[in-house]
Design a protein around this motif. Structure first.
Motif, PDB file in Angstrom:
ATOM      1  N   ALA A  64       0.858  -1.187   0.000  1.00 37.24           N
ATOM      2  CA  ALA A  64       0.000   0.000   0.000  1.00 37.24           C
ATOM      3  C   ALA A  64       0.891   1.233   0.000  1.00 37.24           C
ATOM      4  O   ALA A  64       2.001   1.206   0.552  1.00 37.24           O
ATOM      5  N   ALA A  65       0.406   2.313  -0.587  1.00 29.15           N
ATOM      6  CA  ALA A  65       1.170   3.565  -0.583  1.00 29.15           C
ATOM      7  C   ALA A  65       1.311   4.122   0.827  1.00 29.15           C
ATOM      8  O   ALA A  65       2.247   4.872   1.111  1.00 29.15           O
ATOM      9  N   ASN A  75       6.318   0.509  -1.320  1.00 21.30           N
ATOM     10  CA  ASN A  75       6.155   0.437  -2.772  1.00 21.30           C
ATOM     11  C   ASN A  75       7.466   0.703  -3.492  1.00 21.30           C
ATOM     12  O   ASN A  75       7.808   0.016  -4.475  1.00 21.30           O
ATOM     13  N   THR A  93      -2.531  -3.973  -3.901  1.00 22.38           N
ATOM     14  CA  THR A  93      -2.396  -2.793  -3.053  1.00 22.38           C
ATOM     15  C   THR A  93      -3.758  -2.401  -2.507  1.00 22.38           C
ATOM     16  O   THR A  93      -4.773  -3.013  -2.843  1.00 22.38           O
ATOM     17  N   ASN A 121       0.031   4.871  -6.234  1.00 21.81           N
ATOM     18  CA  ASN A 121       0.547   3.504  -6.235  1.00 21.81           C
ATOM     19  C   ASN A 121       1.196   3.162  -7.568  1.00 21.81           C
ATOM     20  O   ASN A 121       2.263   2.529  -7.611  1.00 21.81           O
TER      21      ASN A 121
END
Length: 296
Positions: A64-65, A75, A93, A121
Motif C-alpha cells: 500500500a502507498a 512500494n 495494493t 501507487n
C-alpha cells in the motif's frame, strides 16, 4: 520445520485471483519499512528480503502507498528490488486510508480522492496498471460510491482486478452488485476475529479468495506477535509435535480453512521469511485442527 533453503511457496498450492494464478503463501510488505523497535529498516536488507521471497516462489505481494516510514516506502522498495517485474508476479495494493508526510493518519479518502491514490501507487511501483486494488473500509457504512470509482478505473485499464478489505458480508454483497470481487482481505487468525468464520465460508461458496491479515500477530496487530499470544497450550503443543514455531502453526491453520484462503505474512527478517514460506508445507491433522479451533 522452522525453514530451509529447499522450501517453496508452491508447497501450499495455488488459487486464482480472477485470471491471475498465485501461490497461496504470499508476502505482506507492511513490515519492510520499520524494524521491530520502530526504527527505520535497512534498505539493502529489505531489498534482499523481497528478492529472496521471489526466489522462494512467492508471486503474490501485498502492499500500500500508506506503508512508509520517515526513510522507507514499501512500494518504492518493491520497485527497486523487483523491477522489471516477473511476469507471474501479482502485486496487490490498498486504497482508502491515507497518511500525511509526517505519518499522521488522514480521514478516509472521499470518492473523488481515490483516483489520486491509485495513481500514487502506480507511480511508486512503476506500473502502468495495478494487478489488484482492495478498497479498505472503515466501519459499516455503504461502500457503493467509492467501489464504483474503482470499478470505473478498472474499466479504464488502470486496475485489473478489485477486492475489498475490512468488510462485513453485506458490504461484500454491495460491492458485488457493482463489479466482480476477487478477494476479501480481513483481520483473522486462530485466536483473533473468529467472528469472520462466516465470511470465510461465504467466500468459499462464491469462489472468492479470503486473505487474512494479522494471522500471526493477532491482537498485537501492527505491533506484531506478543509473548502472550504465543502462550496458548494447544498452539505450543502442535508446534512441538511438528518441530515448528507457533507462528508457522498459526499460518498453517489459516491455510487449512480452505483452498481459497491465502496467506500474506510480512517480515523484514530473512530467516523469518524462509520460516513463513515453509509453513505452507505444514499439514495439520483433523484432530490438531479441532484442538486449535477449541482453543481459539
Amino acid at each position: 520445520m522452522t525453514g530451509s533453503d529447499e522450501v517453496s511457496a508452491a508447497s501450499a498450492g495455488t488459487w486464482r485471483l480472477g485470471d491471475l494464478t498465485v501461490n497461496r503463501i504470499g508476502f505482506g510488505a507492511m513490515r519492510l519499512t520499520r524494524n521491530s523497535d520502530g526504527g527505520p529498516s535497512d534498505r539493502d536488507r529489505a531489498v534482499a528480503v523481497l528478492r529472496r521471497a521471489v526466489e522462494l516462489g512467492v508471486n503474490h505481494i501485498d502492499t500500500a502507498a500508506f506503508y512508509f516510514s520517515p526513510l522507507r516506502s514499501a512500494n518504492e522498495l518493491i520497485n527497486r528490488a523487483l523491477a522489471p517485474y516477473p511476469e507471474d508476479l501479482v502485486i496487490a495494493t490498498k486504497v482508502g486510508p491515507g497518511r500525511d508526510p509526517s505519518g499522521e493518519w488522514l480521514p478516509p479518502a472521499r470518492p473523488e480522492q481515490l483516483r489520486g491514490q491509485v495513481e500514487e501507487n502506480l507511480r511508486q511501483l512503476g506500473r502502468d496498471h495495478l494487478d489488484l486494488v482492495n478498497l479498505r473500509v472503515h466501519g459499516p457504512e455503504p461502500i457503493a460510491e467509492r467501489f464504483g470509482v474503482l470499478a470505473e478505473l478498472r474499466d479504464a485499464g488502470l486496475i485489473r482486478h478489485l477486492g475489498v478489505s475490512n468488510v462485513r458480508p453485506e458490504q461484500l454483497a454491495e460491492a458485488q452488485t457493482i463489479a466482480p470481487v476477487v478477494c476479501v482481505q480481513n483481520p483473522y487468525g486462530v485466536d483473533y476475529r473468529r467472528s469472520a468464520d462466516d465470511l470465510v465460508r461465504i467466500c468459499a461458496e462464491q469462489g472468492v479468495a479470503f486473505v487474512p491479515f494479522f494471522a500471526i500477530a493477532g491482537a498485537g496487530r501492527e505491533a506484531g506477535a506478543t509473548a502472550a499470544g504465543d502462550s496458548d497450550v494447544e498452539l505450543r503443543a502442535v508446534a512441538r509435535a511438528h518441530g515448528a514455531t507457533v507462528a508457522q502453526v498459526r499460518l498453517a491453520w489459516t491455510l487449512h480453512r480452505g483452498p481459497h484462503v491465502l496467506a500474506i505474512p510480512g517480515t523484514g527478517n530473512p530467516e523469518h521469511l524462509v520460516a513463513n514460506v515453509a509453513a505452507g508445507a505444514l499439514r495439520l491433522s483433523p484432530d490438531e485442527l479441532a484442538r486449535l479451533d477449541q482453543a481459539g
